[in-house]
Design a protein around this motif. Structure first.
Motif, PDB file in Angstrom:
ATOM      1  N   VAL A  35       0.391   0.038 -10.909  1.00  0.00           N
ATOM      2  CA  VAL A  35      -0.697   0.410 -10.114  1.00  0.00           C
ATOM      3  C   VAL A  35      -1.731  -0.180 -10.109  1.00  0.00           C
ATOM      4  O   VAL A  35      -2.481  -0.416 -11.150  1.00  0.00           O
ATOM      5  N   PHE A  36      -2.670  -0.717  -8.754  1.00  0.00           N
ATOM      6  CA  PHE A  36      -4.047  -1.481  -8.977  1.00  0.00           C
ATOM      7  C   PHE A  36      -4.567  -0.684  -7.924  1.00  0.00           C
ATOM      8  O   PHE A  36      -4.397  -0.051  -6.769  1.00  0.00           O
ATOM      9  N   ARG A  37      -5.729   0.176  -8.726  1.00  0.00           N
ATOM     10  CA  ARG A  37      -6.751   0.802  -8.039  1.00  0.00           C
ATOM     11  C   ARG A  37      -8.029   0.411  -7.703  1.00  0.00           C
ATOM     12  O   ARG A  37      -8.643  -0.393  -8.598  1.00  0.00           O
ATOM     13  N   ALA A  38      -8.427   0.676  -6.329  1.00  0.00           N
ATOM     14  CA  ALA A  38      -9.915   0.263  -6.069  1.00  0.00           C
ATOM     15  C   ALA A  38     -10.910   1.018  -6.667  1.00  0.00           C
ATOM     16  O   ALA A  38     -10.696   2.240  -6.935  1.00  0.00           O
TER      17      ALA A  38
ATOM     18  N   THR B 172       0.830  -1.255   0.048  1.00  0.00           N
ATOM     19  CA  THR B 172       0.017  -0.016  -0.044  1.00  0.00           C
ATOM     20  C   THR B 172       0.904   1.284   0.061  1.00  0.00           C
ATOM     21  O   THR B 172       2.199   1.072  -0.106  1.00  0.00           O
ATOM     22  N   ASP B 173       0.155   2.568  -0.098  1.00  0.00           N
ATOM     23  CA  ASP B 173       1.068   3.642  -0.083  1.00  0.00           C
ATOM     24  C   ASP B 173       1.888   3.862   1.293  1.00  0.00           C
ATOM     25  O   ASP B 173       1.695   3.357   2.306  1.00  0.00           O
ATOM     26  N   GLY B 174       2.901   4.660   1.200  1.00  0.00           N
ATOM     27  CA  GLY B 174       3.816   4.917   2.239  1.00  0.00           C
ATOM     28  C   GLY B 174       5.178   4.771   1.831  1.00  0.00           C
ATOM     29  O   GLY B 174       5.559   5.116   0.590  1.00  0.00           O
ATOM     30  N   LEU B 175       6.017   4.429   2.908  1.00  0.00           N
ATOM     31  CA  LEU B 175       7.497   4.434   2.333  1.00  0.00           C
ATOM     32  C   LEU B 175       7.886   3.294   1.481  1.00  0.00           C
ATOM     33  O   LEU B 175       8.972   3.464   0.646  1.00  0.00           O
ATOM     34  N   ILE B 176       7.462   2.163   1.520  1.00  0.00           N
ATOM     35  CA  ILE B 176       7.592   0.968   0.801  1.00  0.00           C
ATOM     36  C   ILE B 176       7.792   1.139  -0.685  1.00  0.00           C
ATOM     37  O   ILE B 176       8.737   0.919  -1.210  1.00  0.00           O
TER      38      ILE B 176
ATOM     39  N   TRP C  79       4.186  -3.913  -6.805  1.00  0.00           N
ATOM     40  CA  TRP C  79       2.501  -3.505  -7.240  1.00  0.00           C
ATOM     41  C   TRP C  79       2.212  -2.492  -6.188  1.00  0.00           C
ATOM     42  O   TRP C  79       2.065  -3.167  -4.803  1.00  0.00           O
ATOM     43  N   LEU C  80       1.629  -1.637  -6.328  1.00  0.00           N
ATOM     44  CA  LEU C  80       1.372  -0.636  -5.525  1.00  0.00           C
ATOM     45  C   LEU C  80      -0.485  -0.671  -5.463  1.00  0.00           C
ATOM     46  O   LEU C  80      -1.062  -0.342  -6.444  1.00  0.00           O
ATOM     47  N   LEU C  81      -0.981  -0.897  -4.258  1.00  0.00           N
ATOM     48  CA  LEU C  81      -2.450  -0.952  -4.095  1.00  0.00           C
ATOM     49  C   LEU C  81      -3.010   0.417  -3.637  1.00  0.00           C
ATOM     50  O   LEU C  81      -2.590   0.814  -2.403  1.00  0.00           O
ATOM     51  N   LEU C  82      -3.903   0.970  -4.216  1.00  0.00           N
ATOM     52  CA  LEU C  82      -4.229   2.273  -3.896  1.00  0.00           C
ATOM     53  C   LEU C  82      -5.742   2.501  -3.664  1.00  0.00           C
ATOM     54  O   LEU C  82      -6.373   1.771  -4.376  1.00  0.00           O
ATOM     55  N   PRO C  83      -6.177   3.159  -2.885  1.00  0.00           N
ATOM     56  CA  PRO C  83      -7.808   3.551  -2.791  1.00  0.00           C
ATOM     57  C   PRO C  83      -8.316   4.432  -3.729  1.00  0.00           C
ATOM     58  O   PRO C  83      -7.480   4.973  -4.504  1.00  0.00           O
ATOM     59  N   VAL C  84      -9.807   4.621  -3.914  1.00  0.00           N
ATOM     60  CA  VAL C  84     -10.303   5.426  -4.676  1.00  0.00           C
ATOM     61  C   VAL C  84      -9.668   6.706  -4.738  1.00  0.00           C
ATOM     62  O   VAL C  84      -9.360   7.464  -5.855  1.00  0.00           O
ATOM     63  N   PHE C  85      -9.203   7.553  -3.672  1.00  0.00           N
ATOM     64  CA  PHE C  85      -8.814   8.774  -3.690  1.00  0.00           C
ATOM     65  C   PHE C  85      -7.366   8.774  -2.833  1.00  0.00           C
ATOM     66  O   PHE C  85      -7.442   8.834  -1.722  1.00  0.00           O
ATOM     67  N   PRO C  86      -6.227   8.673  -3.797  1.00  0.00           N
ATOM     68  CA  PRO C  86      -4.968   8.424  -3.040  1.00  0.00           C
ATOM     69  C   PRO C  86      -4.145   9.660  -2.889  1.00  0.00           C
ATOM     70  O   PRO C  86      -4.602  10.552  -3.191  1.00  0.00           O
ATOM     71  N   ASP C  87      -3.064   9.399  -2.386  1.00  0.00           N
ATOM     72  CA  ASP C  87      -2.290  10.540  -2.284  1.00  0.00           C
ATOM     73  C   ASP C  87      -1.908  11.113  -3.634  1.00  0.00           C
ATOM     74  O   ASP C  87      -1.736  10.443  -4.811  1.00  0.00           O
ATOM     75  N   TRP C  88      -1.669  12.459  -3.579  1.00  0.00           N
ATOM     76  CA  TRP C  88      -1.689  13.224  -5.096  1.00  0.00           C
ATOM     77  C   TRP C  88      -0.742  12.629  -5.958  1.00  0.00           C
ATOM     78  O   TRP C  88      -0.472  12.757  -7.134  1.00  0.00           O
ATOM     79  N   ARG C  89       0.524  12.366  -5.170  1.00  0.00           N
ATOM     80  CA  ARG C  89       1.576  11.819  -5.923  1.00  0.00           C
ATOM     81  C   ARG C  89       1.407  10.673  -7.129  1.00  0.00           C
ATOM     82  O   ARG C  89       2.133  10.442  -8.087  1.00  0.00           O
TER      83      ARG C  89
END
Length: 625
Positions: free
Chosen positions: A599-602, A557-561, A573-583
């Protein structure tokens, strides 16, 4: 003469009987009957102290403190020495009328008559507390505790005064005082609620929930109790339960704005978009200019994919800092604003390093401090690719950053030294640049950065001791991170270990946990599924980088990793919510900053199950190949 005395005694007996009748009416809730009797008494004896005091008590009980104060004033004119009860009740009426100074005077008069009166001590302490004198209030509450150690109010009020003095410094004393109040009266709902909130703030949510359940049992319709219970569920990440509690609060208190805002917030976090949106619209129907409702509605519309409508709503309340931040977030995520210019403008202008001039990015032979104190670690890693470019334009370059990064950047080319923020800077520095302003200073615009990946590497020769079970020959190794540093994945959602279980049950791979600093919360579940704690074996982020280097794939998920994996070019593989960090932007399956990220987006808020199913299918195909 004897007959006059007899008539006077008969009259006094009749008045006493009438006053007793009025008192009985009052105690049984028959206010109108009590008022009628008091008026008959005053018709016979216009200066009757008890009747005027009784009328004051009636008026106070009916929410008319101003009229009650006048009635008590009449009683005290008739009998200036008054009584303890009249001075206490008059003080309570004055507090309701927001005349704290006069209220304190009235309570002091009661204490003059009865120095150890518990109610007067506690009420005078409350008056001091409300007027911003917590020290004086605490002294009175301590007196009340000494007079009646088994009386819960003294302990409860002492906790309130201690919290008002110094919430952090007095935290243990505050908790002990609430516990003492509950020991005196296990059914004391306010103490149960306040202690629950203290414990929830410390992460002790199980006991907090037990306490708030007891408070609700004693006061099932009390709004603060219901709000407190919902907030504890939110602290536990149980947003659906929180929404159910807030929904009950709204049903019981439909006119309370805070309850409806809380319901909208919890419904949003629980992924109940229709409930969140309808609650906001209901609020705006009765309070059309309520800015908090519009801000909450905008959040719900964004999560529901209605971004254009959300922007229109935000522009109506752009005077709110939260609305401005959200509009800016959307502009950055959609590429409508220059991200690097925005970050540069946000950077602190003041120099805490001794009056160094700000560097404009032009070539110079002067020694330069790149100041990363207080900057998000994610941005430190993202912009680390630019440090060699900065070093090529300046003399000696010193990087200062918060200690969490450890030795991670010590091997970046061109840096003379890398210092934690709490260590002294070397002499000779003459220029300074806030770290977040680095892309703009080097001439980068929009959201573009050079894709010179990899640019972070583990330190060669650094001793590391890994669990032999972590890396096994001919077995795929997948790093997994579901929560980074205890933060939510998005603004309102966590991804839990249990939602990842399909991966561990069906994929033939060795899974290593990279859940940095927070993985111990799921240690038992990880053991059940054979997930090895890699992060627990890492001394710092540089060790995390070395562990990632030996993995075949990172799922996070989002963060340092994802920034660490992207900076070293590791497939991620980055798992993101509907409204992720702007980056990460709001669209697309790749990341321009890190070519190795997918990127995998909910698709819907809170619907991690569908996203994990997609990841599981992709991973199954990969490991079967």
């Amino acid at each position: 003469m004897a007959k006059q005395k007899e008539r006077r005694e008969d009259r006094e007996a009749d008045l006493r009987e009438a006053l007793d009748v009025a008192t009985q009416h009052f105690r049984r809730g028959r206010a109108e009957e009590a008022m009628e009797v008091y008026r008959r008494v005053l018709a016979l004896d216009p200066e009757n102290f008890e009747a005027m005091a009784g009328i004051g008590d009636l008026l106070l009980s009916r929410g008319r403190p101003g009229d009650a104060i006048m009635a008590y004033g009449g009683a005290l004119r008739a009998r200036p020495e008054g009584s303890v009860e009249v001075f206490i009740n008059r003080g309570s009426a004055l507090i309701q009328a927001n005349d704290l100074e006069a209220a304190a005077t009235s309570f002091r008069r009661a204490l003059d008559l009865e120095p150890d009166n518990i109610t007067a001590l506690n009420n005078l302490g409350s008056a001091y507390a409300q007027s911003g004198q917590p020290g004086e209030a605490l002294e009175l509450f301590r007196r009340a505790q000494r007079v009646a150690p088994d009386h819960p109010a003294g302990h409860f009020n002492a906790a309130l005064a201690l919290a008002a003095q110094d919430p952090a410094g007095n935290a243990e004393e505050v908790i002990a005082a609430y516990r003492a109040a509950i020991a005196c009266d296990p059914k004391f709902a306010p103490a149960c609620l306040n202690l629950a909130q203290c414990l929830a703030a410390r992460g002790e949510t199980a006991e907090a929930l037990e306490l708030v359940d007891e408070a609700e049992l004693q006061a099932p319709k009390d709004l603060p109790v219901l709000i407190g219970k919902g907030q504890i569920y939110e602290a536990m990440g149980e947003y659906g339960n929180a929404a159910a509690v807030f929904d009950r609060a709204v049903l019981l208190h439909p006119d309370d704005v805070d309850a409806r805002l809380a319901l909208a917030r919890a419904a949003l976090a629980a992924g109940k978009m229709k409930k969140a949106v309808s609650t906001c619209f209901d609020l705006l129907a009765s309070h059309p200019d309520l800015p908090q409702a519009k801000l909450m509605l905008a959040h719900a519309l964004i999560e529901d994919g209605k971004v254009t409508r959300a922007k229109e709503t935000l522009e109506e309340v752009d005077e709110l800092p939260g609305a401005r931040r959200l509009l800016q977030h959307l502009a950055l995520a959609d590429g409508e604003a220059d991200a690097w210019a925005t970050l540069a403008a946000r950077s602190p202008a003041e120099d805490r390093s001794g009056g160094l001039a700000t560097w404009d990015g032009a070539p110079t032979g002067a020694d330069l401090l790149i100041d990363g104190r207080g900057v998000d670690p994610e941005d430190i890693i993202l912009f680390a690719r630019l440090l060699p470019e900065a070093a090529a334009r300046a003399g000696r370059v010193v990087l200062c950053h918060d200690r969490i990064l450890g030795p991670l950047l010590e091997g970046v080319p061109g840096l003379a030294s890398v210092l934690p923020a709490d260590e002294p800077l070397p002499p000779g520095l003459s220029l300074r640049l806030p770290y977040a302003a680095l892309p703009a200073a080097l001439g980068h615009r929009g959201r573009s950065l050079p894709a010179n990946v990899p640019y972070l590497h583990p330190q060669a020769g650094r001793a590391r001791e890994w669990d032999p079970a972590m890396f096994v020959a001919n077995e795929p190794v997948v790093g997994i991170c579901w929560q980074d540093r205890g933060r939510a994945v998005g603004p309102d959602q966590d991804l839990t270990f249990r939602e990842l279980e399909p991966l561990f049950e069906e994929i033939p791979a060795r899974f290593l946990s990279l859940t940095y600093r927070n993985g111990r919360n799921d240690a038992g579940l990880m053991e059940d599924f054979g997930v090895i704690e890699a992060a627990a074996q890492c001394r710092d982020l540089e060790d995390v980088l070395a562990a990632i280097e030996r993995m075949d794939l990172v799922i996070t998920t989002d963060g340092l990793i994802p920034h660490l994996a992207g900076a070293m070019g590791k497939e991620c593989w980055l798992l993101l919510p509907v409204f992720p960090d702007w980056r990460w932007g709001r669209r697309g399956l790749s990341c321009p900053f890190y070519p190795s990220l997918r990127v995998f987006r909910a698709e819907r808020t809170g619907d991690w199950a569908s996203l994990i199913a997609d990841v599981q299918a992709e991973l199954a195909g990969r490991t079967a190949a």
